[in-house]
Motif scaffolding. Structure first.
Motif, mmCIF file in Angstrom:
data_model
loop_
_atom_site.group_PDB
_atom_site.id
_atom_site.type_symbol
_atom_site.label_atom_id
_atom_site.label_comp_id
_atom_site.label_asym_id
_atom_site.label_seq_id
_atom_site.Cartn_x
_atom_site.Cartn_y
_atom_site.Cartn_z
ATOM 1 N N MET A 1 0.850 -1.200 0.000
ATOM 2 C CA MET A 1 0.000 0.000 0.000
ATOM 3 C C MET A 1 0.885 1.249 0.000
ATOM 4 O O MET A 1 1.891 1.290 0.701
ATOM 5 N N PRO A 2 0.489 2.273 -0.791
ATOM 6 C CA PRO A 2 1.303 3.501 -0.778
ATOM 7 C C PRO A 2 1.143 4.224 0.561
ATOM 8 O O PRO A 2 0.196 3.951 1.303
ATOM 9 N N HIS A 3 2.098 5.106 0.885
ATOM 10 C CA HIS A 3 1.850 6.053 1.963
ATOM 11 C C HIS A 3 2.138 7.451 1.414
ATOM 12 O O HIS A 3 3.281 7.871 1.307
ATOM 13 N N ILE A 4 1.081 8.124 1.031
ATOM 14 C CA ILE A 4 1.212 9.428 0.379
ATOM 15 C C ILE A 4 0.453 10.443 1.223
ATOM 16 O O ILE A 4 -0.757 10.325 1.411
ATOM 17 N N ASP A 5 1.176 11.434 1.775
ATOM 18 C CA ASP A 5 0.544 12.401 2.670
ATOM 19 C C ASP A 5 0.403 13.753 1.984
ATOM 20 O O ASP A 5 1.359 14.529 1.909
ATOM 21 N N LEU A 6 -0.800 14.005 1.489
ATOM 22 C CA LEU A 6 -1.106 15.263 0.799
ATOM 23 C C LEU A 6 -1.925 16.190 1.702
ATOM 24 O O LEU A 6 -2.536 17.138 1.231
ATOM 25 N N TYR A 7 -1.909 15.903 3.005
ATOM 26 C CA TYR A 7 -2.750 16.682 3.913
ATOM 27 C C TYR A 7 -2.326 18.149 3.931
ATOM 28 O O TYR A 7 -3.153 19.051 3.894
ATOM 29 N N SER A 8 -1.002 18.378 4.009
ATOM 30 C CA SER A 8 -0.515 19.760 4.096
ATOM 31 C C SER A 8 0.974 19.777 3.787
ATOM 32 O O SER A 8 1.658 18.759 3.950
ATOM 33 N N ASP A 9 1.466 20.948 3.372
ATOM 34 C CA ASP A 9 2.916 21.090 3.193
ATOM 35 C C ASP A 9 3.640 21.231 4.530
ATOM 36 O O ASP A 9 4.870 21.339 4.574
ATOM 37 N N THR A 10 2.886 21.200 5.632
ATOM 38 C CA THR A 10 3.530 21.127 6.953
ATOM 39 C C THR A 10 3.996 19.707 7.269
ATOM 40 O O THR A 10 4.696 19.507 8.268
ATOM 41 N N ARG A 11 3.613 18.733 6.442
ATOM 42 C CA ARG A 11 3.933 17.339 6.746
ATOM 43 C C ARG A 11 5.340 16.930 6.301
ATOM 44 O O ARG A 11 5.729 15.772 6.442
ATOM 45 N N THR A 12 6.091 17.865 5.727
ATOM 46 C CA THR A 12 7.460 17.547 5.293
ATOM 47 C C THR A 12 8.329 17.194 6.500
ATOM 48 O O THR A 12 8.143 17.717 7.588
ATOM 49 N N ARG A 13 9.286 16.290 6.250
ATOM 50 C CA ARG A 13 10.275 15.953 7.297
ATOM 51 C C ARG A 13 11.620 16.544 6.871
ATOM 52 O O ARG A 13 11.913 16.590 5.681
ATOM 53 N N PRO A 14 12.447 16.942 7.842
ATOM 54 C CA PRO A 14 13.775 17.456 7.477
ATOM 55 C C PRO A 14 14.560 16.395 6.699
ATOM 56 O O PRO A 14 14.552 15.225 7.077
ATOM 57 N N THR A 15 15.186 16.809 5.608
ATOM 58 C CA THR A 15 15.977 15.874 4.803
ATOM 59 C C THR A 15 17.284 15.549 5.543
ATOM 60 O O THR A 15 17.679 16.278 6.460
ATOM 61 N N PRO A 16 17.994 14.493 5.121
ATOM 62 C CA PRO A 16 19.294 14.202 5.748
ATOM 63 C C PRO A 16 20.242 15.400 5.693
ATOM 64 O O PRO A 16 20.912 15.698 6.686
ATOM 65 N N ALA A 17 20.274 16.118 4.570
ATOM 66 C CA ALA A 17 21.182 17.272 4.466
ATOM 67 C C ALA A 17 20.749 18.391 5.416
ATOM 68 O O ALA A 17 21.585 19.065 6.028
ATOM 69 N N MET A 18 19.450 18.589 5.552
ATOM 70 C CA MET A 18 18.965 19.605 6.492
ATOM 71 C C MET A 18 19.309 19.193 7.931
ATOM 72 O O MET A 18 19.714 20.027 8.750
ATOM 73 N N ARG A 19 19.191 17.912 8.217
ATOM 74 C CA ARG A 19 19.548 17.429 9.559
ATOM 75 C C ARG A 19 21.044 17.637 9.839
ATOM 76 O O ARG A 19 21.429 17.936 10.973
ATOM 77 N N ARG A 20 21.868 17.523 8.795
ATOM 78 C CA ARG A 20 23.308 17.794 8.992
ATOM 79 C C ARG A 20 23.521 19.264 9.327
ATOM 80 O O ARG A 20 24.304 19.603 10.221
ATOM 81 N N ALA A 21 22.811 20.150 8.599
ATOM 82 C CA ALA A 21 22.928 21.588 8.875
ATOM 83 C C ALA A 21 22.485 21.884 10.313
ATOM 84 O O ALA A 21 23.096 22.705 11.007
ATOM 85 N N ILE A 22 21.436 21.204 10.755
ATOM 86 C CA ILE A 22 20.950 21.369 12.134
ATOM 87 C C ILE A 22 22.035 20.916 13.117
ATOM 88 O O ILE A 22 22.359 21.628 14.086
ATOM 89 N N ALA A 23 22.621 19.751 12.824
ATOM 90 C CA ALA A 23 23.616 19.183 13.753
ATOM 91 C C ALA A 23 24.848 20.077 13.863
ATOM 92 O O ALA A 23 25.482 20.144 14.916
ATOM 93 N N GLU A 24 25.185 20.754 12.751
ATOM 94 C CA GLU A 24 26.427 21.530 12.735
ATOM 95 C C GLU A 24 26.221 23.004 13.094
ATOM 96 O O GLU A 24 27.165 23.789 13.050
#
Ligand SMILES: *Cc1c(COP(=O)(O)O)cnc(C)c1O
Length: 344
Positions: free
Chosen positions: A1-24
């Motif tokens: 089954m797909p998991h597609i969340d079109l509820y809102s653009d607030t549902r985005t998760r930080p990408t790995p690169a964004m998480r690196r920027a956060i960590a640093e």
């Protein structure tokens, strides 16, 4: 089954690169002005919007409510579209936090014209609330993600100046309007006394928004940020994600807009769905369910059971939102699931 969340653009998760920027991220005490990452973000947003200053806040709602409280005295009236976020989705904040009353204009697509505004402004009369502030939502959320025409905003600004009113932009999705129109953010913000952008919507950061305006306005905003508990400590952790988003997630909004248009076109082909794809300017796709036995609640529930999540807004109206975590293939799958459900 797909998991597609079109509820809102607030549902985005930080990408790995964004998480690196956060960590640093380099951090310090934000409320003492000692967090270099937050300071850099504030300068970046002030430059982007062409204002003297900006202040990082935990949410877009706080940007709106602080701005309203600065522009209005108790008893003053805020004018906006009747379905705008400030009037409909902020828990009565203008009345509770600023003591302001509100007036909603009933214009098409979540927008109103300068003439409609002028008709709503109260004449000076001690029986009437004093019209004080106009709020424009760019893009119009429940109006369909429409981009306000710049000429209309300039005409609205002229009306507010003529009547001595302040003008505030709810720019939760301003960067969507920038990408869709090719008009720079500073040009959009120029007619306004205050404006803001959200990082936690299509830009894909986890938290935060920046309110911008004159140095005197931002000085006052800091007072309310402190009073209302929005002053933070090592907030560079989240400001780093916002800076990353400004560097890497603005131009790609064009993909979300193309996906939204494609999704709207697919949905327009489904028997039992009413939508005009030419009305899709950005990443918000609203449509009506017009099939005997079906309504918005039943369709969203059935689709969620098949792995496609979206929202219902009223008896027949649904919304799908494209964003960073939604692919073109996901949009095709979502339209196919809706088609299969309604065809069964
Ligand atoms: C989401 C949204 C807000 C509020 O922003 P938060 O960061 O969720 O508090 C305000 N206005 C509009 C148009 C929005 O879509």
């Amino acid at each position: 089954m797909p998991h597609i969340d079109l509820y809102s653009d607030t549902r985005t998760r930080p990408t790995p690169a964004m998480r690196r920027a956060i960590a640093e991220a380099e951090v310090g005490d934000e409320q003492a002005g000692l967090d270099p990452t937050v300071n850099a973000l504030n300068e970046r947003v002030a430059a982007l919007l062409g204002t003297e200053a900006a202040v990082f806040l935990p949410s877009g709602t706080m940007c709106n409510e602080i701005a309203i409280a600065i522009h209005c005295r108790p008893g003053d009236e805020v004018i906006s579209h009747r379905f705008s976020h400030v009037l409909s989705y902020e828990g009565g904040g203008p009345s509770h936090l600023a003591g302001a009353s509100t007036w909603g204009i009933d214009g098409a697509n979540g927008m109103f014209t300068a003439a409609e505004l002028e008709a709503a402004i109260r004449p000076p009369n001690r029986y009437l609330p004093r019209s004080r502030l106009v709020v424009v939502e760019q893009t119009s959320n429940t109006g369909g993600g429409r981009v306000w025409p710049l000429a209309e905003i300039e005409a609205i600004a002229a009306v507010t100046r003529r009547h001595g009113l302040a003008l505030h932009m709810d720019g939760a999705r301003l960067m969507n309007a920038v990408v869709a129109s090719g008009i720079p953010a500073a040009t959009w913000a120029a007619p306004f006394d205050s404006s803001w952008i959200d990082f936690s919507k299509g830009l894909g950061a986890p938290i935060g928004a920046c309110l911008a305006g004159s140095a005197a306005f931002i000085h006052e905003a800091w007072r309310l940020k402190q009073r209302w508990g929005g002053a933070m400590r090592q907030a560079g952790i989240v400001a780093a994600a916002a800076l990353y988003a400004l560097d890497h997630h603005v131009d790609r909004l064009a993909e979300d807009h193309a996906n939204a248009k494609r999704l709207a076109e697919r949905l327009a082909d489904v028997d039992g769905i009413e939508i005009d794809p030419t009305g899709v300017d950005t990443n918000l796709v609203y449509f009506h369910v017009r099939k005997p036995g079906w309504d918005a609640a039943r369709l969203t529930e059935a689709a969620a059971a098949d792995g496609v999540v979206f929202g219902s807004f009223g008896p027949s109206r649904c919304r799908m939102v494209t964003h960073l975590d939604v692919t073109t293939q996901d949009c095709d799958t979502a339209a196919a699931v809706v088609s299969r459900l309604l065809g069964a």
